[in-house]
Design a protein around this motif. Structure first.
Motif, PDB file in Angstrom:
ATOM      1  N   LEU A 186       0.846  -1.206   0.000  1.00 20.14           N
ATOM      2  CA  LEU A 186       0.000   0.000   0.000  1.00 20.14           C
ATOM      3  C   LEU A 186       0.877   1.249   0.000  1.00 20.14           C
ATOM      4  CD1 LEU A 186      -3.032   1.025   0.414  1.00 20.14           C
ATOM      5  CD2 LEU A 186      -2.417   1.236   2.819  1.00 20.14           C
ATOM      6  N   TYR A 187       1.918   1.201   0.835  1.00 17.18           N
ATOM      7  CA  TYR A 187       2.848   2.327   0.949  1.00 17.18           C
ATOM      8  C   TYR A 187       3.489   2.636  -0.410  1.00 17.18           C
ATOM      9  CZ  TYR A 187       6.939   4.907   2.663  1.00 17.18           C
ATOM     10  OH  TYR A 187       7.912   5.855   2.865  1.00 17.18           O
ATOM     11  N   LEU A 188       3.990   1.591  -1.079  1.00 17.29           N
ATOM     12  CA  LEU A 188       4.670   1.808  -2.367  1.00 17.29           C
ATOM     13  C   LEU A 188       3.720   2.371  -3.425  1.00 17.29           C
ATOM     14  CD1 LEU A 188       6.879  -1.413  -2.515  1.00 17.29           C
ATOM     15  CD2 LEU A 188       7.627   0.926  -2.042  1.00 17.29           C
ATOM     16  N   ASP A 189       2.464   2.008  -3.338  1.00 15.64           N
ATOM     17  CA  ASP A 189       1.494   2.491  -4.331  1.00 15.64           C
ATOM     18  C   ASP A 189       1.141   3.962  -4.134  1.00 15.64           C
ATOM     19  OD1 ASP A 189       1.329   0.086  -5.604  1.00 15.64           O
ATOM     20  OD2 ASP A 189      -0.460  -0.597  -4.538  1.00 15.64           O
ATOM     21  N   HIS A 190       1.322   4.489  -2.920  1.00 16.22           N
ATOM     22  CA  HIS A 190       0.743   5.809  -2.651  1.00 16.22           C
ATOM     23  C   HIS A 190       1.702   6.854  -2.080  1.00 16.22           C
ATOM     24  CE1 HIS A 190      -3.312   4.532  -3.634  1.00 16.22           C
ATOM     25  NE2 HIS A 190      -3.073   3.410  -2.978  1.00 16.22           N
ATOM     26  N   VAL A 191       2.932   6.456  -1.687  1.00 20.92           N
ATOM     27  CA  VAL A 191       3.799   7.432  -1.025  1.00 20.92           C
ATOM     28  C   VAL A 191       4.322   8.472  -2.026  1.00 20.92           C
ATOM     29  CG1 VAL A 191       5.967   6.117  -1.288  1.00 20.92           C
ATOM     30  CG2 VAL A 191       5.642   7.664   0.690  1.00 20.92           C
ATOM     31  N   GLY A 192       4.410   9.719  -1.558  1.00 22.47           N
ATOM     32  CA  GLY A 192       4.972  10.793  -2.376  1.00 22.47           C
ATOM     33  C   GLY A 192       6.471  10.883  -2.188  1.00 22.47           C
ATOM     34  N   GLN A 193       7.110  11.695  -3.017  1.00 22.87           N
ATOM     35  CA  GLN A 193       8.554  11.890  -2.921  1.00 22.87           C
ATOM     36  C   GLN A 193       8.900  12.819  -1.743  1.00 22.87           C
ATOM     37  OE1 GLN A 193      11.288  10.566  -5.309  1.00 22.87           O
ATOM     38  NE2 GLN A 193       9.650   9.132  -4.807  1.00 22.87           N
ATOM     39  N   ALA A 194      10.199  12.915  -1.442  1.00 20.79           N
ATOM     40  CA  ALA A 194      10.642  13.676  -0.271  1.00 20.79           C
ATOM     41  C   ALA A 194      10.186  15.132  -0.328  1.00 20.79           C
ATOM     42  CB  ALA A 194      12.162  13.607  -0.158  1.00 20.79           C
ATOM     43  N   ASP A 195      10.219  15.735  -1.511  1.00 22.33           N
ATOM     44  CA  ASP A 195       9.838  17.148  -1.613  1.00 22.33           C
ATOM     45  C   ASP A 195       8.343  17.345  -1.397  1.00 22.33           C
ATOM     46  OD1 ASP A 195       9.496  15.793  -4.122  1.00 22.33           O
ATOM     47  OD2 ASP A 195       9.172  17.741  -5.076  1.00 22.33           O
ATOM     48  N   GLU A 196       7.574  16.263  -1.419  1.00 21.91           N
ATOM     49  CA  GLU A 196       6.129  16.343  -1.177  1.00 21.91           C
ATOM     50  C   GLU A 196       5.771  15.944   0.248  1.00 21.91           C
ATOM     51  OE1 GLU A 196       4.535  14.929  -5.546  1.00 21.91           O
ATOM     52  OE2 GLU A 196       5.434  13.413  -4.248  1.00 21.91           O
ATOM     53  N   GLY A 197       6.777  15.583   1.049  1.00 22.34           N
ATOM     54  CA  GLY A 197       6.521  15.232   2.448  1.00 22.34           C
ATOM     55  C   GLY A 197       6.286  13.758   2.682  1.00 22.34           C
ATOM     56  N   CYS A 198       6.380  12.937   1.639  1.00 22.04           N
ATOM     57  CA  CYS A 198       6.225  11.476   1.779  1.00 22.04           C
ATOM     58  C   CYS A 198       4.876  11.077   2.366  1.00 22.04           C
ATOM     59  CB  CYS A 198       7.345  10.866   2.631  1.00 22.04           C
ATOM     60  SG  CYS A 198       8.994  11.213   2.059  1.00 22.04           S
ATOM     61  N   ASP A 199       3.861  11.906   2.166  1.00 22.07           N
ATOM     62  CA  ASP A 199       2.520  11.507   2.620  1.00 22.07           C
ATOM     63  C   ASP A 199       1.885  10.636   1.532  1.00 22.07           C
ATOM     64  OD1 ASP A 199       0.284  11.287   4.206  1.00 22.07           O
ATOM     65  OD2 ASP A 199      -0.262  13.408   4.128  1.00 22.07           O
ATOM     66  N   PHE A 200       0.762  10.011   1.851  1.00 23.23           N
ATOM     67  CA  PHE A 200       0.030   9.247   0.849  1.00 23.23           C
ATOM     68  C   PHE A 200      -0.842  10.200   0.037  1.00 23.23           C
ATOM     69  CE2 PHE A 200      -0.096   5.009   3.393  1.00 23.23           C
ATOM     70  CZ  PHE A 200       1.247   4.823   3.115  1.00 23.23           C
ATOM     71  N   ASP A 201      -0.960   9.911  -1.260  1.00 20.77           N
ATOM     72  CA  ASP A 201      -1.738  10.807  -2.118  1.00 20.77           C
ATOM     73  C   ASP A 201      -3.196  10.904  -1.640  1.00 20.77           C
ATOM     74  OD1 ASP A 201      -2.335   8.184  -2.842  1.00 20.77           O
ATOM     75  OD2 ASP A 201      -1.671   8.389  -4.921  1.00 20.77           O
ATOM     76  N   PHE A 202      -3.738   9.819  -1.082  1.00 17.40           N
ATOM     77  CA  PHE A 202      -5.155   9.849  -0.709  1.00 17.40           C
ATOM     78  C   PHE A 202      -5.389  10.402   0.698  1.00 17.40           C
ATOM     79  CE2 PHE A 202      -3.566   5.708   0.566  1.00 17.40           C
ATOM     80  CZ  PHE A 202      -4.159   5.461   1.789  1.00 17.40           C
ATOM     81  N   LEU A 203      -4.288  10.808   1.384  1.00 18.28           N
ATOM     82  CA  LEU A 203      -4.452  11.366   2.731  1.00 18.28           C
ATOM     83  C   LEU A 203      -4.156  12.857   2.798  1.00 18.28           C
ATOM     84  CD1 LEU A 203      -2.897   8.555   4.944  1.00 18.28           C
ATOM     85  CD2 LEU A 203      -5.301   9.150   4.697  1.00 18.28           C
ATOM     86  N   GLU A 204      -3.587  13.400   1.725  1.00 20.85           N
ATOM     87  CA  GLU A 204      -3.312  14.832   1.748  1.00 20.85           C
ATOM     88  C   GLU A 204      -4.632  15.583   1.857  1.00 20.85           C
ATOM     89  OE1 GLU A 204      -0.865  15.754  -1.574  1.00 20.85           O
ATOM     90  OE2 GLU A 204       0.932  14.996  -0.599  1.00 20.85           O
ATOM     91  N   HIS A 205      -4.517  16.874   2.097  1.00 22.55           N
ATOM     92  CA  HIS A 205      -5.706  17.652   2.399  1.00 22.55           C
ATOM     93  C   HIS A 205      -6.762  17.507   1.316  1.00 22.55           C
ATOM     94  CE1 HIS A 205      -7.852  20.684   4.593  1.00 22.55           C
ATOM     95  NE2 HIS A 205      -8.036  21.396   3.500  1.00 22.55           N
ATOM     96  N   GLY A 206      -7.992  17.417   1.713  1.00 18.39           N
ATOM     97  CA  GLY A 206      -9.103  17.337   0.772  1.00 18.39           C
ATOM     98  C   GLY A 206     -10.377  17.552   1.548  1.00 18.39           C
TER      99      GLY A 206
END
Ligand code: FES
Length: 575
Positions: free
Chosen positions: A546-566
């Protein structure tokens, strides 16, 4: 200030109505021996506790949770302790960073699915402050962070020992043959002398301070040593305060602003804090719906003096000394010209009001503005052909002579390759070489392990070399030091330029101009890129997948794309 009525509490839907489900909710609490008067109509405070037997930095959280509860009861609330993933920095492999988002998700879901009106967030060890805050900002319930606080100073043969920093230092001396195996072994029982977090200005100290500067902890809380009697008093005060915050409806969204985020970054830079704070603060800011990117770190670093003389930036003092010097309040008060003092905090007052009367008692530890440890903050953001989306260097912990350097690469394919060859006498390496490590980023590690402070090759150590330029997509511990270029983005695992470097290529580091370049002809790089193939995927199930499918790069904070603000997740249906 308008106050909530009991029937407006979120928990009212569980305990305050007279229907079938509320019958069940109440009866099961009565089952525990509580009376209805203990919980009905009271703010329910979820105490998110990251205690475990292996969370050694949080060993005191079992009793601290009781001290938080004391405050909640005193103020007329109902405390419920909710154990959460401890994210044990010392024990989880391949990297505790793999589990930061796990705790963030868990915090949010514990809060949302239970009848919580407010939260007390108990953390301190590296990943726990950002994870708890990320989850709490997404849940947007009133919350107070209770920092674990630093452990007591280390001591060995009368010398102060600092977490991490002195491990790296004395390990280098052991490998160079300057101390004995028996002396090294003896340090094991002197370097961690009490419960609490690492007591250098590492990631834990940085993140606890940043959360306080952001306005989410009680004034001064982040620097209180874990073993000091002031610590349980702070925990109890947090318990009292969160109940009031619920009545005031003081959600994070109601008082955090972009200034709160800038204040956290400014405190990090003035502290000479850990580079780990960069992805953490980006992820925290985005959860709150705020802007934060690498360029903002560089801009704030350039304008903020580094005034905390603590290891690993300085060579003497530790967090216990920092507390005696006046602690976080004295430090932030001194940084006041670069802070937005109108930013509001969990106390209901502004940051400026919280800092009134703060005094400094040791000017060597918290430096006056005309005598900073370094004129600028401790971090620089680099860009160039090797890092189109940025890289990070902690200038305050690097050899100034290496900040402008061009040298030939010595490439290691991954961490195992590095360990196998680094001390080989046949390794062709000189003090001018640039050590390069691949496969250590968010996906390559996975979890961006703290491998960025690559050890100096033994044969160079024996020549007296103690620093050289090192380059990777890894992070490094906040207790580490050296001329280490970190967080290279995009990472090698997904085909970033780091994947194309070959041993012998020239690499140019130019910190004054914020440059990081691979001095290879573009046509040659294109040839290499055409021949590059992605590494095979090792993880195909479970959390890591799950982590590999959704983690962002270091400059994006390494959060998951589906957990960022929305859009907020809807409240659960009660049925
Ligand atoms: Fe927990 Fe360093 S290992 S703070």
């Amino acid at each position: 200030m308008p106050r909530k009525r009991p029937e407006e509490l979120r928990s009212h839907r569980w305990f305050g109505v007279d229907d079938l489900r509320a019958f069940g909710h109440r009866s099961r609490l009565l089952q525990t021996g509580l009376a209805e008067a203990d919980f009905r109509g009271k703010p329910v405070i979820g105490i998110i506790n990251t205690w475990s037997d292996l969370s050694v930095c949080h060993a005191h959280f079992r009793t601290r949770a009781e001290e938080v509860k004391r405050g909640v009861w005193q103020a007329g609330g109902f405390p419920v302790e909710l154990p959460a993933h401890p994210v044990t920095e010392q024990y989880q492999k391949p990297s505790s960073m793999l589990y930061r988002n796990f705790l963030a998700m868990e915090t949010e879901e514990l809060a949302r699915s239970h009848p919580c009106d407010g939260l007390v967030l108990m953390g301190g060890c590296d990943k726990t402050p950002p994870a708890l805050v990320m989850g709490a900002l997404s849940a947007n319930l009133p919350c107070v962070f209770v920092p674990a606080g630093p452990m007591l100073s280390g001591n060995w043969h009368g010398k102060k020992l600092g977490s991490g920093s002195d491990v790296w230092k004395y390990n280098a001396e052991l490998r160079a043959g300057n101390i004995t195996q028996a002396q090294w072994k003896d340090m094991e029982s002197g370097i961690a002398r009490s419960f609490g977090t690492c007591m250098t200005a590492g990631t834990a100290a940085t993140m606890m301070l940043a959360v306080e500067a952001m306005g989410l902890a009680l004034p001064g809380a982040s620097s209180i040593p874990a073993a000091d009697a002031a610590h349980p008093r702070m925990a109890t005060a947090a318990g009292r305060r969160i109940v009031e915050m619920v009545w005031e409806d003081a959600t994070p969204a109601s008082f955090l602003t972009q200034a709160s985020i800038d204040n956290a970054v400014t405190a990090t830079m003035g502290f000479g804090g850990s580079t780990n704070a960069i992805p953490h603060l980006i992820a925290m800011a985005r959860r709150g719906g705020f802007q934060l990117d690498l360029d903002r770190f560089d801009a704030i670093s350039r304008r903020t003096p580094l005034i905390a003389n603590l290891r690993p930036n300085g060579d003497t003092w530790l967090m216990e000394d920092f507390y005696y010097a006046g602690g976080a309040r004295a430090f932030l008060a001194r940084l006041a010209p670069w802070l937005d003092l109108s930013a509001r905090t969990v106390t209901g007052a502004t940051l400026g009001e919280n800092l009134e009367g703060a005094e400094c008692f040791n000017e060597d530890i918290i430096r006056p503005l005309d005598r900073p440890l370094q004129a600028e903050g401790g971090v620089a953001i680099l860009r160039g052909s090797l890092a189109p989306r940025g890289a990070v260097i902690k200038t305050s912990a690097a050899d100034p002579l290496l900040l402008s350097h061009t040298g030939p690469a010595v490439v290691f394919e991954d961490y195992n390759d590095m360990n196998a060859r680094l001390d080989d006498p046949a390794l062709e390496v000189t003090p001018d070489s640039v050590l390069v490590l691949r496969q250590a980023g968010p996906q390559g590690g996975p979890g961006m392990p703290e491998w960025g402070m690559m050890p100096i090759p033994k044969k160079l150590l024996q020549q007296g070399v103690r620093d050289m330029v090192r380059l990777s997509d890894a992070r490094m511990s906040g207790t580490s030091y050296g001329t280490c270029i970190l967080h290279v983005a995009p990472e090698s695992h997904i085909g970033g330029p780091l994947a194309l470097v070959r041993t012998g290529d020239l690499i140019r580091l130019d910190v004054p101009n914020r440059g990081l370049d691979l001095l290879v002809e573009p046509a040659e790089l294109e040839r290499r890129r055409a021949a590059w193939t992605p590494p095979p995927r090792r993880y195909t199930r479970g959390w890591t997948s799950l982590y590999l499918d959704h983690v962002g790069q270091a400059d994006e904070g390494c959060d998951f794309d589906f957990l960022e603000h929305g859009a907020p997740t809807p409240e659960p249906e009660i049925h």
